[in-house]
Design an enzyme around this catalytic site. Structure first.
Site, PDB file in Angstrom:
ATOM      1  N   ASN A   9      48.118  52.322  30.796  1.00 20.23           N
ATOM      2  CA  ASN A   9      47.474  54.517  30.527  1.00 20.23           C
ATOM      3  C   ASN A   9      46.135  54.475  30.442  1.00 20.23           C
ATOM      4  O   ASN A   9      45.737  54.198  29.714  1.00 20.23           O
ATOM      5  CB  ASN A   9      48.530  54.579  29.181  1.00 20.23           C
ATOM      6  CG  ASN A   9      47.677  56.197  28.166  1.00 20.23           C
ATOM      7  OD1 ASN A   9      47.882  57.264  29.188  1.00 20.23           O
ATOM      8  ND2 ASN A   9      47.931  56.484  27.492  1.00 20.23           N
ATOM      9  N   LYS A  11      45.467  57.629  30.359  1.00 16.99           N
ATOM     10  CA  LYS A  11      44.526  59.204  29.439  1.00 16.99           C
ATOM     11  C   LYS A  11      43.638  59.191  30.236  1.00 16.99           C
ATOM     12  O   LYS A  11      43.810  59.806  31.617  1.00 16.99           O
ATOM     13  CB  LYS A  11      44.039  58.248  27.786  1.00 16.99           C
ATOM     14  CG  LYS A  11      44.859  57.336  27.446  1.00 16.99           C
ATOM     15  CD  LYS A  11      44.265  56.901  26.230  1.00 16.99           C
ATOM     16  CE  LYS A  11      45.049  56.182  25.834  1.00 16.99           C
ATOM     17  NZ  LYS A  11      44.600  55.569  24.005  1.00 16.99           N
ATOM     18  N   HIS A  93      53.785  60.183  22.688  1.00 19.52           N
ATOM     19  CA  HIS A  93      52.122  59.154  22.515  1.00 19.52           C
ATOM     20  C   HIS A  93      51.323  60.111  22.186  1.00 19.52           C
ATOM     21  O   HIS A  93      51.125  61.002  20.849  1.00 19.52           O
ATOM     22  CB  HIS A  93      50.926  58.981  23.826  1.00 19.52           C
ATOM     23  CG  HIS A  93      49.868  58.141  23.887  1.00 19.52           C
ATOM     24  ND1 HIS A  93      49.111  58.428  22.939  1.00 19.52           N
ATOM     25  CD2 HIS A  93      49.520  56.566  24.221  1.00 19.52           C
ATOM     26  CE1 HIS A  93      48.293  57.133  22.896  1.00 19.52           C
ATOM     27  NE2 HIS A  93      48.339  56.202  23.455  1.00 19.52           N
ATOM     28  N   GLU A  95      48.450  59.995  20.732  1.00 20.21           N
ATOM     29  CA  GLU A  95      47.481  60.953  21.156  1.00 20.21           C
ATOM     30  C   GLU A  95      48.102  62.372  21.117  1.00 20.21           C
ATOM     31  O   GLU A  95      47.814  63.605  20.670  1.00 20.21           O
ATOM     32  CB  GLU A  95      46.765  60.571  22.096  1.00 20.21           C
ATOM     33  CG  GLU A  95      45.917  59.437  21.391  1.00 20.21           C
ATOM     34  CD  GLU A  95      45.077  58.183  22.948  1.00 20.21           C
ATOM     35  OE1 GLU A  95      45.184  59.013  24.113  1.00 20.21           O
ATOM     36  OE2 GLU A  95      45.117  57.878  22.307  1.00 20.21           O
ATOM     37  N   GLU A 163      53.933  51.262  19.354  1.00 16.56           N
ATOM     38  CA  GLU A 163      52.341  51.393  19.298  1.00 16.56           C
ATOM     39  C   GLU A 163      51.848  51.626  18.399  1.00 16.56           C
ATOM     40  O   GLU A 163      51.475  52.832  17.723  1.00 16.56           O
ATOM     41  CB  GLU A 163      52.188  52.369  20.309  1.00 16.56           C
ATOM     42  CG  GLU A 163      52.033  52.048  21.803  1.00 16.56           C
ATOM     43  CD  GLU A 163      51.022  52.410  22.486  1.00 16.56           C
ATOM     44  OE1 GLU A 163      50.054  51.917  23.735  1.00 16.56           O
ATOM     45  OE2 GLU A 163      50.864  54.000  22.424  1.00 16.56           O
ATOM     46  N   GLY A 169      43.108  51.238  19.995  1.00 20.12           N
ATOM     47  CA  GLY A 169      41.836  51.908  21.624  1.00 20.12           C
ATOM     48  C   GLY A 169      41.091  51.579  19.692  1.00 20.12           C
ATOM     49  O   GLY A 169      39.584  51.623  19.914  1.00 20.12           O
ATOM     50  N   SER A 207      45.777  47.887  21.681  1.00 18.26           N
ATOM     51  CA  SER A 207      43.981  46.869  21.953  1.00 18.26           C
ATOM     52  C   SER A 207      44.699  45.246  23.247  1.00 18.26           C
ATOM     53  O   SER A 207      43.818  44.509  22.003  1.00 18.26           O
ATOM     54  CB  SER A 207      43.854  46.700  20.485  1.00 18.26           C
ATOM     55  OG  SER A 207      42.464  47.907  20.058  1.00 18.26           O
TER      56      SER A 207
HETATM   57  P1  PGA Z   1      43.910  50.286  23.987  1.00 17.79           P
HETATM   58  O1  PGA Z   1      45.170  51.711  24.351  1.00 17.79           O
HETATM   59  O2  PGA Z   1      45.114  49.707  24.716  1.00 17.79           O
HETATM   60  O3  PGA Z   1      43.000  51.569  24.635  1.00 17.79           O
HETATM   61  O4  PGA Z   1      44.286  50.635  22.792  1.00 17.79           O
HETATM   62  C1  PGA Z   1      46.934  51.675  23.740  1.00 17.79           C
HETATM   63  C2  PGA Z   1      47.677  53.110  24.116  1.00 17.79           C
HETATM   64  O5  PGA Z   1      46.546  53.805  23.767  1.00 17.79           O
HETATM   65  O6  PGA Z   1      48.778  53.483  25.057  1.00 17.79           O
END
Ligand code: PGA
Length: 247
Positions: A9, A11, A93, A95, A163, A169, A207
């Site tokens: 992803n 983003k 997601h 976010e 997640e 992140g 992560s």
């Molecule tokens: P990350 O993000 O691997 O940077 O922690 C995962 C995600 O948001 O799908």
């Protein structure tokens, strides 16, 4: 048999220059034994599907509108994603749940819109840190699954991404036992509620990197990963793909 899936992803990252990463990824994995997916920003979608066309790399959207078309400035429909060559789309997601106040009902309608255009919906669920600390993780997962999965979901049309919000992140990863518990709980729910629940893939996200991927992929019911930061560079994502192929 669940075919493993390594999903990236991107983003809100990536301009024309980033297409070179996709070329490098394709060159590094001409014949992968797992499914590969990149979800770039919408601005790169069409070019990337052209690049990936003759390769074993699927391209997906990062979000979709629940309506088929119409006066929704800035939005993208499932038909548009399919038309651009996408075969997957991420919905729910964390976010988007946070930044855009998306709730489970909205996510369910987005997943249904995606499925209606033969896009596989990658439905994201996961607890916040305060929910985990309050011992509510499994209850939250049940409620998100119950409310965000369309009733017609099946193993072809649907992938679940677990997640934990606090692991995205941040460099923080749950213990193997915590991942195992969450994935087993999700599997039980899927088996109980969907005819093909045993075949639906459940990804872990948060992560994931080359160094922790081997142990995460060894956990039962982890069928792959949804990767943010470490999917932006072909060499980093490649390590994760290799770990999944070796799992
Ligand atoms: P990350 O993000 O691997 O940077 O922690 C995962 C995600 O948001 O799908």
């Amino acid at each position: 048999m669940r075919r493993k899936l390594a999903a990236g992803n991107w983003k809100m990252n990536g301009t024309q220059a980033a297409l070179a990463q996709v070329e490098a990824l394709i060159a590094a994995h001409p014949d992968p034994s797992v499914d590969l997916l990149i979800c770039p920003p919408a601005t790169l979608l069409a070019q990337m599907t052209t690049l990936a066309q003759t390769h074993a790399l699927a391209i997906g959207g990062q979000d979709v509108h629940f309506n088929a078309s119409g006066a929704h400035t800035g939005e993208i429909s499932a038909q548009m994603l399919a038309d651009a060559g996408a075969s997957y789309v991420i919905v729910g997601h964390s976010e988007r749940r946070t930044d855009n106040a998306e709730d489970d009902a909205l996510i369910q309608s987005k997943a249904a819109a995606a499925q209606s255009q033969d896009l596989t919906a990658v439905v994201c669920i996961g607890e916040t840190l305060s929910e985990r600390e309050a011992g509510e993780t499994l209850a939250i997962l049940t409620s998100q699954l119950t409310q965000s999965l369309p009733s017609q979901s099946n193993a072809d049309s649907t992938v679940i991404a677990y997640e934990p919000v606090w692991a995205i992140g941040t460099g923080k990863v749950p213990t193997n036992a915590q991942i195992a518990e969450a994935h087993a709980h999700i599997r039980a729910h899927l088996v109980q509620n969907f005819a093909t629940g045993d075949d639906m893939r459940i990804l872990y996200g948060g992560s994931v990197k080359g160094s922790n991927a081997p142990e995460i992929f060894a956990i039962p019911d982890v069928d792959g990963a949804l990767v943010g930061g470490a999917s932006l560079k072909a060499s980093d994502f490649s390590e994760i793909i290799q770990a999944l192929e070796n799992a």
